[in-house]
Design an enzyme around this catalytic site. Structure first.
Site, PDB file in Angstrom:
ATOM      1  CE  LYS A 154      -2.419   0.145   3.807  1.00 21.71           C
ATOM      2  NZ  LYS A 154      -3.451  -0.222   4.776  1.00 21.71           N
ATOM      3  CB  SER A 199      -6.809   1.471   3.980  1.00 16.52           C
ATOM      4  OG  SER A 199      -5.829   0.833   4.772  1.00 16.52           O
ATOM      5  CB  SER A 203      -6.527  -1.443   6.795  1.00 19.49           C
ATOM      6  OG  SER A 203      -7.311  -0.295   6.930  1.00 19.49           O
TER       7      SER A 203
END
Ligand SMILES: *[C@@H]1O[C@H](CO)[C@@H](O)[C@H](O)[C@H]1NC(C)=O
Ligand SMILES: *[C@@H]1O[C@H](CO)[C@@H](O)[C@H](O)[C@H]1NC(C)=O
Length: 527
Positions: A133, A208, A232
């Site tokens: 990420k 996320s 996440s």
């Protein structure tokens, strides 16, 4: 929260709320489906020339070591696969394909010359590419956190986790999309746009780490480094049909992730999403470093010696009711496990009042995290005002996502949680659940009330990530486990939770369920 004149009245109201929520849920799904179902695009099947991408990172590393596979060929396969699927899922934020290929050739030269046993020990993932990420700093790569104001920001150094993965021989090939400021159930921002769920491109891959899960479920990455402050790692793993492990908080080093310096007391943990359970322990060891020993990752207990508890659903008023197909998946897992155990040890239901306040407890513990959302919103210049930002958004003058504005308003204008109440309840909750679980107990619990939601529909059900978030509030490990597909072909699954530092127990159960229920749910066929 409410006081009733009679218990009876309270019961009736609860039943009314239950039905009202269910009705609302169906209405939301129905209206969003009218728009999004027409826009669903398939992910191209994995071609036989890329069949190697079905394998685990552990197996790939072994093949490179045994000279059965060149790192360069593996990196090239991943890059080609990303180029096939990324136009459909929009998961990649930035890439370094050429640099990665150069590094892979260097690995191949090294392997050809030969490494000592000691060098191999230090480099268990030599030559295997990874993605992460974008909030995880990689020197020279963008570090926007999805903020438009930071669209030109580039990381000046590697995060601690990146350093450790590189030291283990893994090769970064790209960073992936994320929701603006990380805390959301969709993966969208104004810098990179929106990531789609590969199982249904009109649905969210979660957040996320949604882009990481989308890549993994499309065979487009081999190692996927994530982070989890409110689900996440596990939520995207669930919505995309993958495994995801959230290690005991405090065990993974957070320096260089989302502005953290790594010393904070936090419910944040780094974790990995994977197609195969066997990757989760060795990868977690790398980011945990010296603290890996404390997680008992190699503990391999016979299923018969594990004490199973389960939680079917909760009465948290903030959260939708768990759907029948998800309850069915949990029941199938429980009945399979029951067959393995003697009747005396059959899985027992578990409940605690804390589960009726999952969202509120997480919300309270978020106030103890170091991140100042109002400041981060403006790239650390001034504290943003939620109402002003909402007005700007409505007038089309905002460079932020609506969910960020709504979160700001919640933080600034909604009543704070009573701290004495929250701390007392959390303590009682932890005491009760961790005493029950001990060193050989796990809790099987829902991942979310529903399967992957349609894009934008999370704004109408903003707290449905609470089954993940409560695990953060409890500061214990949990593994997301896929359990086949529902009637629409979307991944089902559950979470496996254990007491702090019993990560190995979660993984043992995940491995068992992987074997019994078919493992990860891929978003396309493979030839
Ligand atoms: C955003 O913040 C960084 C420091 O974290 C700073 O270097 C940069 O100039 C800022 N960008 C803008 C557009 O304000
Ligand atoms: C924000 O700025 C302050 C100084 O004004 C600094 O101490 C802090 O580290 C900055 N935070 C971020 C996230 O850049």
């Amino acid at each position: 929260m409410f006081e009733f004149q009679s218990v009876n009245m309270g019961k009736k109201l609860k039943i009314f709320i239950l039905y009202a929520k269910l009705l609302l849920d169906f209405a939301i799904d129905f209206f969003f489906s009218l728009y999004w179902d027409k826009r669903k695009k398939p992910i191209p099947d994995l071609e036989s020339k890329h069949a190697i991408l079905k394998e685990s990172a552990t197996a790939l590393a072994k093949k490179i070591r045994n000279k059965e596979l060149k790192s360069e060929d593996l990196v090239r396969a991943v890059v080609e696969r990303i180029k096939e699927v990324n136009p459909i899922i929009n998961a990649i934020a930035a890439d370094r394909y050429e640099a990665a290929l150069t590094e892979a050739r260097e690995v191949d030269r090294l392997v050809a010359v030969g490494l000592s046993e000691q060098e191999w020990q230090k480099k268990p993932f030599l030559g295997v590419p990874f993605t992460t990420k974008e909030s995880q700093a990689i020197k020279g790569m963008p570090l926007t956190m999805g903020l438009w104001s930071r669209r030109k920001e580039v990381a000046s150094e590697d995060s601690e986790a990146i350093i450790r993965l590189k030291n283990a021989g893994a090769i970064p090939i790209g960073s992936s999309n994320l929701p603006e400021l990380l805390v959301w159930q969709e993966t969208r921002n104004l810098v990179y746009g929106m990531t789609n769920n590969p199982h249904h491109t009109g649905r969210s891959p979660g957040g996320s780490s949604g882009a990481e899960a989308a890549l993994t479920a499309s065979y487009a990455t081999t190692i996927s480094l994530c982070s989890d402050l409110g689900g996440s790692t596990r939520m995207p793993a669930f919505y995309c049909g993958m495994f995801g492990h959230h290690p005991t908080p405090g065990s993974t080093n957070l320096r260089g992730v989302f502005f953290r310096n790594g010393d904070e007391e936090s419910m944040f943990s780094l974790g990995f999403i994977a197609k195969h359970v066997e990757d989760l322990a060795p990868l977690t060891k790398i980011v945990a470093g010296d603290k890996a020993k404390g997680l008992n990752l190699d503990k391999d207990v016979d299923i018969k010696n594990i004490k199973f508890y389960y939680l079917e659903s909760t009465n948290d008023v903030c959260v939708s009711s768990v759907r029948a197909e998800l309850k069915g998946a949990m029941k199938r897992a429980i009945s399979k496990i029951t067959q393995e155990l003697t009747t005396a040890d059959a899985p027992q239901p578990y409940h605690h009042e804390g589960f009726n306040h999952m969202y509120v407890l997480w919300k309270y513990w978020m106030t103890k995290e170091p991140d100042n959302t109002a400041l981060l919103y403006t790239n650390n210049t001034t504290e943003a005002n939620g109402i002003l930002e909402l007005i700007k958004k409505v007038c089309g003058l905002s460079k932020h996502c609506l969910f960020s504005v709504v979160r700001l308003i919640e933080l600034q204008f909604l009543p704070a949680v009573d701290s004495a109440w929250a701390e007392k309840l959390t303590k009682e909750f932890k005491d009760d659940i961790f005493t029950k679980l001990g060193e050989n107990g796990v809790l099987l619990m829902p991942s979310a009330p529903h399967v992957a939601p349609y894009h934008y529909s999370c704004l109408l059900r903003p707290f449905n990530f609470a089954y993940f978030a409560v695990v953060n509030a409890l500061k214990c490990p949990a593994t997301q486990v896929p359990l086949g597909k529902d009637s629409q072909g979307l991944p089902l699954g559950i979470q496996v939770l254990a007491a702090p530092n019993n990560d190995g127990l979660c993984l043992t159960v995940a491995r068992y369920l992987e074997k019994e229920f078919g493992g990860s749910v891929m978003a396309c066929k493979s030839k």
